[in-house]
Design a protein around this motif. Structure first.
Motif, mmCIF file in Angstrom:
data_model
loop_
_atom_site.group_PDB
_atom_site.id
_atom_site.type_symbol
_atom_site.label_atom_id
_atom_site.label_comp_id
_atom_site.label_asym_id
_atom_site.label_seq_id
_atom_site.Cartn_x
_atom_site.Cartn_y
_atom_site.Cartn_z
ATOM 1 N N ALA A 183 70.812 79.989 89.194
ATOM 2 C CA ALA A 183 71.843 80.164 88.169
ATOM 3 C C ALA A 183 71.265 80.808 86.912
ATOM 4 O O ALA A 183 71.891 81.690 86.304
ATOM 5 N N ILE A 184 70.067 80.405 86.540
ATOM 6 C CA ILE A 184 69.395 81.005 85.384
ATOM 7 C C ILE A 184 69.093 82.475 85.658
ATOM 8 O O ILE A 184 69.268 83.330 84.782
ATOM 9 N N PHE A 185 68.655 82.788 86.882
ATOM 10 C CA PHE A 185 68.390 84.178 87.248
ATOM 11 C C PHE A 185 69.648 85.034 87.115
ATOM 12 O O PHE A 185 69.597 86.148 86.592
ATOM 13 N N VAL A 186 70.770 84.531 87.595
ATOM 14 C CA VAL A 186 72.022 85.295 87.524
ATOM 15 C C VAL A 186 72.437 85.486 86.068
ATOM 16 O O VAL A 186 72.814 86.590 85.660
ATOM 17 N N LEU A 187 72.361 84.428 85.278
ATOM 18 C CA LEU A 187 72.748 84.517 83.867
ATOM 19 C C LEU A 187 71.875 85.520 83.112
ATOM 20 O O LEU A 187 72.391 86.388 82.398
ATOM 21 N N THR A 188 70.559 85.431 83.290
ATOM 22 C CA THR A 188 69.678 86.361 82.577
ATOM 23 C C THR A 188 69.848 87.793 83.081
ATOM 24 O O THR A 188 69.662 88.734 82.316
ATOM 25 N N SER A 189 70.227 87.955 84.340
ATOM 26 C CA SER A 189 70.463 89.302 84.867
ATOM 27 C C SER A 189 71.688 89.935 84.229
ATOM 28 O O SER A 189 71.689 91.123 83.918
ATOM 29 N N PHE A 190 72.727 89.150 84.030
ATOM 30 C CA PHE A 190 73.950 89.698 83.444
ATOM 31 C C PHE A 190 73.792 90.051 81.972
ATOM 32 O O PHE A 190 74.403 91.005 81.492
ATOM 33 N N VAL A 191 72.986 89.299 81.242
ATOM 34 C CA VAL A 191 72.806 89.598 79.823
ATOM 35 C C VAL A 191 71.591 90.480 79.561
ATOM 36 O O VAL A 191 71.349 90.875 78.415
ATOM 37 N N SER A 192 70.806 90.770 80.596
ATOM 38 C CA SER A 192 69.609 91.632 80.499
ATOM 39 C C SER A 192 68.591 91.120 79.489
ATOM 40 O O SER A 192 67.897 91.887 78.836
ATOM 41 N N PHE A 193 68.513 89.814 79.354
ATOM 42 C CA PHE A 193 67.573 89.216 78.406
ATOM 43 C C PHE A 193 66.950 87.974 79.021
ATOM 44 O O PHE A 193 67.648 87.099 79.530
ATOM 45 N N CYS A 194 65.629 87.904 78.976
ATOM 46 C CA CYS A 194 64.897 86.748 79.481
ATOM 47 C C CYS A 194 64.065 86.160 78.335
ATOM 48 O O CYS A 194 63.176 86.840 77.806
ATOM 49 N N PRO A 195 64.350 84.919 77.932
ATOM 50 C CA PRO A 195 63.593 84.317 76.832
ATOM 51 C C PRO A 195 62.095 84.203 77.117
ATOM 52 O O PRO A 195 61.284 84.326 76.202
ATOM 53 N N LEU A 196 61.716 83.978 78.369
ATOM 54 C CA LEU A 196 60.289 83.886 78.685
ATOM 55 C C LEU A 196 59.575 85.218 78.485
ATOM 56 O O LEU A 196 58.389 85.245 78.155
ATOM 57 N N TYR A 197 60.285 86.309 78.708
ATOM 58 C CA TYR A 197 59.676 87.625 78.491
ATOM 59 C C TYR A 197 59.286 87.799 77.028
ATOM 60 O O TYR A 197 58.263 88.393 76.722
ATOM 61 N N THR A 198 60.109 87.309 76.109
ATOM 62 C CA THR A 198 59.773 87.454 74.689
ATOM 63 C C THR A 198 58.553 86.606 74.337
ATOM 64 O O THR A 198 57.740 87.018 73.505
ATOM 65 N N LEU A 199 58.413 85.435 74.965
ATOM 66 C CA LEU A 199 57.249 84.594 74.680
ATOM 67 C C LEU A 199 55.947 85.247 75.125
ATOM 68 O O LEU A 199 54.918 85.129 74.463
ATOM 69 N N PHE A 200 55.995 85.947 76.267
ATOM 70 C CA PHE A 200 54.800 86.579 76.806
ATOM 71 C C PHE A 200 54.679 88.062 76.434
ATOM 72 O O PHE A 200 53.731 88.723 76.834
ATOM 73 N N GLY A 201 55.656 88.598 75.689
ATOM 74 C CA GLY A 201 55.587 89.989 75.256
ATOM 75 C C GLY A 201 55.861 90.991 76.358
ATOM 76 O O GLY A 201 55.369 92.122 76.310
ATOM 77 N N ILE A 202 56.633 90.606 77.357
ATOM 78 C CA ILE A 202 56.945 91.491 78.478
ATOM 79 C C ILE A 202 58.264 92.198 78.203
ATOM 80 O O ILE A 202 59.215 91.605 77.711
ATOM 81 N N ASN A 203 58.314 93.494 78.538
ATOM 82 C CA ASN A 203 59.549 94.248 78.400
ATOM 83 C C ASN A 203 59.622 95.239 79.566
ATOM 84 O O ASN A 203 58.848 96.193 79.615
ATOM 85 N N THR A 204 60.536 95.015 80.506
ATOM 86 C CA THR A 204 60.664 95.906 81.661
ATOM 87 C C THR A 204 61.810 96.895 81.464
ATOM 88 O O THR A 204 62.063 97.718 82.343
ATOM 89 N N CYS A 205 62.483 96.827 80.340
ATOM 90 C CA CYS A 205 63.586 97.745 80.036
ATOM 91 C C CYS A 205 63.007 99.045 79.501
ATOM 92 O O CYS A 205 62.134 99.055 78.639
ATOM 93 N N LYS A 206 63.510 100.151 80.048
ATOM 94 C CA LYS A 206 63.034 101.453 79.579
ATOM 95 C C LYS A 206 63.591 101.715 78.172
ATOM 96 O O LYS A 206 64.777 101.584 77.923
ATOM 97 N N VAL A 207 62.710 102.098 77.271
ATOM 98 C CA VAL A 207 63.072 102.349 75.878
ATOM 99 C C VAL A 207 63.361 103.831 75.708
ATOM 100 O O VAL A 207 62.570 104.682 76.114
ATOM 101 N N LYS A 208 64.500 104.129 75.090
ATOM 102 C CA LYS A 208 64.849 105.526 74.820
ATOM 103 C C LYS A 208 64.229 105.940 73.487
ATOM 104 O O LYS A 208 64.335 105.243 72.493
ATOM 105 N N ASN A 209 63.588 107.110 73.496
ATOM 106 C CA ASN A 209 62.968 107.618 72.268
ATOM 107 C C ASN A 209 63.903 108.526 71.522
ATOM 108 O O ASN A 209 64.565 109.330 71.963
#
Length: 68
Positions: free
Chosen positions: A42-68
């Motif tokens: 359920a957590i996986f589905v919720l974070t997938s829909f909002v495209s935000f994972c709180p654990l990623y911010t704690l570890f400094g991970i970003n898999t989203c492509k950034v537009k320049n």
């Protein structure tokens, strides 16, 4: 919340959630393990829909492509 999940990451999470749901539906997993995995799914589905994972911010991970 700033998006930090890419498309591939979101797709993998949704697929894993579907697999866990199917395993529970067909009684492959039962008991406490089933409830823990369903909560995780359920957590996986919720974070997938909002495209935000709180654990990623704690570890400094970003898999989203950034537009320049």
């Amino acid at each position: 919340m700033k998006k930090n999940m890419g498309g591939a990451d979101r797709t993998i999470r949704v697929i894993l959630a579907i697999v866990v749901g199917a395993l529970y539906y067909f009684n492959v997993i039962t008991g406490t393990l089933a409830y823990v995995l369903l909560a995780l799914a359920a957590i996986f589905v919720l974070t997938s829909f909002v495209s935000f994972c709180p654990l990623y911010t704690l570890f400094g991970i970003n898999t989203c492509k950034v537009k320049n």
